[in-house]
Design a protein around this motif. Sequence first.
Motif, mmCIF file in Angstrom:
data_model
loop_
_atom_site.group_PDB
_atom_site.id
_atom_site.type_symbol
_atom_site.label_atom_id
_atom_site.label_comp_id
_atom_site.label_asym_id
_atom_site.label_seq_id
_atom_site.Cartn_x
_atom_site.Cartn_y
_atom_site.Cartn_z
ATOM 1 N N TYR B 35 39.464 33.631 38.392
ATOM 2 C CA TYR B 35 40.231 34.429 37.457
ATOM 3 C C TYR B 35 41.683 33.965 37.496
ATOM 4 C CZ TYR B 35 36.410 37.887 37.428
ATOM 5 O OH TYR B 35 35.189 38.518 37.281
ATOM 6 N N ARG B 36 42.404 34.286 36.450
ATOM 7 C CA ARG B 36 43.838 34.006 36.409
ATOM 8 C C ARG B 36 44.559 35.311 36.121
ATOM 9 N NH1 ARG B 36 45.754 29.673 32.130
ATOM 10 N NH2 ARG B 36 45.249 31.339 30.672
ATOM 11 N N GLN B 37 45.666 35.539 36.833
ATOM 12 C CA GLN B 37 46.427 36.765 36.634
ATOM 13 C C GLN B 37 47.898 36.449 36.457
ATOM 14 O OE1 GLN B 37 46.416 39.634 39.900
ATOM 15 N NE2 GLN B 37 46.660 41.346 38.476
ATOM 16 N N LEU B 39 51.866 38.120 35.501
ATOM 17 C CA LEU B 39 52.620 39.320 35.880
ATOM 18 C C LEU B 39 52.389 40.461 34.896
ATOM 19 C CD1 LEU B 39 54.551 39.949 38.187
ATOM 20 C CD2 LEU B 39 56.447 39.509 36.617
ATOM 21 N N GLY B 40 52.022 41.603 35.421
ATOM 22 C CA GLY B 40 51.848 42.788 34.589
ATOM 23 C C GLY B 40 50.529 42.862 33.856
ATOM 24 N N GLN B 41 49.636 41.934 34.151
ATOM 25 C CA GLN B 41 48.332 41.917 33.483
ATOM 26 C C GLN B 41 47.210 42.022 34.506
ATOM 27 O OE1 GLN B 41 48.104 41.722 30.021
ATOM 28 N NE2 GLN B 41 50.331 41.867 30.116
ATOM 29 N N GLY B 42 46.036 42.392 34.017
ATOM 30 C CA GLY B 42 44.868 42.350 34.874
ATOM 31 C C GLY B 42 44.323 40.938 34.963
ATOM 32 N N PRO B 43 43.499 40.664 35.945
ATOM 33 C CA PRO B 43 42.898 39.330 36.053
ATOM 34 C C PRO B 43 42.087 38.993 34.794
ATOM 35 C CG PRO B 43 42.564 40.581 38.074
ATOM 36 C CD PRO B 43 43.102 41.535 37.065
ATOM 37 N N GLU B 44 42.157 37.725 34.391
ATOM 38 C CA GLU B 44 41.379 37.240 33.247
ATOM 39 C C GLU B 44 40.354 36.225 33.745
ATOM 40 O OE1 GLU B 44 44.039 36.918 29.351
ATOM 41 O OE2 GLU B 44 44.941 35.880 31.050
ATOM 42 N N PHE B 45 39.139 36.404 33.317
ATOM 43 C CA PHE B 45 38.043 35.551 33.747
ATOM 44 C C PHE B 45 38.218 34.121 33.253
ATOM 45 C CE2 PHE B 45 33.765 34.376 34.764
ATOM 46 C CZ PHE B 45 33.305 33.604 33.707
ATOM 47 N N LEU B 46 37.946 33.166 34.148
ATOM 48 C CA LEU B 46 37.970 31.748 33.767
ATOM 49 C C LEU B 46 36.564 31.158 33.764
ATOM 50 C CD1 LEU B 46 41.082 30.446 35.751
ATOM 51 C CD2 LEU B 46 40.932 31.024 33.319
ATOM 52 N N THR B 47 35.865 31.293 34.894
ATOM 53 C CA THR B 47 34.539 30.693 34.999
ATOM 54 C C THR B 47 33.799 31.264 36.195
ATOM 55 O OG1 THR B 47 33.333 28.565 35.042
ATOM 56 C CG2 THR B 47 35.262 28.755 36.464
ATOM 57 N N TYR B 48 32.455 31.089 36.207
ATOM 58 C CA TYR B 48 31.748 31.474 37.410
ATOM 59 C C TYR B 48 30.528 30.586 37.651
ATOM 60 C CZ TYR B 48 27.590 34.311 36.021
ATOM 61 O OH TYR B 48 26.368 34.770 35.574
ATOM 62 N N PHE B 49 30.165 30.537 38.912
ATOM 63 C CA PHE B 49 29.054 29.727 39.386
ATOM 64 C C PHE B 49 28.014 30.621 40.047
ATOM 65 C CE2 PHE B 49 30.853 25.448 39.137
ATOM 66 C CZ PHE B 49 32.212 25.721 39.033
ATOM 67 N N GLN B 50 26.779 30.255 39.849
ATOM 68 C CA GLN B 50 25.714 30.796 40.679
ATOM 69 C C GLN B 50 25.147 29.611 41.444
ATOM 70 O OE1 GLN B 50 23.319 34.055 39.536
ATOM 71 N NE2 GLN B 50 21.422 33.051 40.177
ATOM 72 N N ASN B 51 25.309 29.658 42.737
ATOM 73 C CA ASN B 51 25.044 28.482 43.571
ATOM 74 C C ASN B 51 25.900 27.331 43.042
ATOM 75 O OD1 ASN B 51 23.147 29.919 45.210
ATOM 76 N ND2 ASN B 51 21.713 29.751 43.507
ATOM 77 N N MET B 89 48.852 33.515 39.020
ATOM 78 C CA MET B 89 48.088 33.644 40.255
ATOM 79 C C MET B 89 46.634 33.298 39.924
ATOM 80 S SD MET B 89 48.008 34.578 43.489
ATOM 81 C CE MET B 89 49.137 35.884 43.952
ATOM 82 N N TYR B 90 46.052 32.398 40.660
ATOM 83 C CA TYR B 90 44.650 32.023 40.455
ATOM 84 C C TYR B 90 43.826 32.666 41.565
ATOM 85 C CZ TYR B 90 46.240 29.008 36.796
ATOM 86 O OH TYR B 90 46.800 28.565 35.621
ATOM 87 N N LEU B 91 42.964 33.556 41.140
ATOM 88 C CA LEU B 91 42.162 34.348 42.068
ATOM 89 C C LEU B 91 40.725 33.868 42.081
ATOM 90 C CD1 LEU B 91 43.480 37.829 40.927
ATOM 91 C CD2 LEU B 91 43.830 36.876 43.209
#
Lengths: 111, 115
Positions: B35-37, B39-51, B89-91
């Motif tokens: 996710y990327r966040q 200032l003043g915002q909620g985290p925004e989804f970038l990508t996800y992995f399963q395995n 911020m990269y979460l």
Amino acid sequence: GQQVMQIPQYQHVQEGEDFTTYCNSSTTLSNIQWYKQRPGGHPVFLIQLVKSGEVKKQKRLTFQFGEAKKNSSLHITATQTTDVGTYFCAHTQGGSEKLVFGKGMKLTVNP
Amino acid sequence: DTGVSQDPRHKITKRGQNVTFRCDPISEHNRLYWYRQTLGQGPEFLTYFQNEAQLEKSRLLSDRFSAERPKGSFSTLEIQRTEQGDSAMYLCASSLTGISTDTQYFGPGTRLTVL
């Protein structure tokens, strides 16, 4: 994903006061999650609600999912300085596992 | 510490440089998210992995961004030709597939500043 709206965006309370914050959606949600992020910290999972009308409590925090599953609330009793932070609601939808977050509600507490 | 870890915690770079971040999920967690966040915002989804499989990518993830999870454990996020707008911020988060919606556990994040 469908954005959720959080109100208010900012809340300043006196220590010991109760307050409630809300998370609203224009569409039905399959679930709602709440996270807390302390200043300079990362989001920490608090709770997940999935059932219509569901209520869950964690010590002084009470979470509720609306009957229509379009809104949720977080109520804090007897606020403490340790409650300071930004509270986010988030949800997943459409079979995707990605979380869609609201903009958050920033809480400050006057000791 | 058995939580999600990220490295580095802070990165300052000049515009046009490439940067790479690493995330180590909670062991046994099969899903990993970026996710990327700002200032003043909620985290925004970038990508996800399963395995090791990358299952979903956001439109936010331009062709300058690439993420990998080669062995289904740690993941890297690379940003090529960084721009000032990449400062954020990269979460990283991880979860374990369950019966209901997974609980995602976040790492401390990597704060990127592009000068």
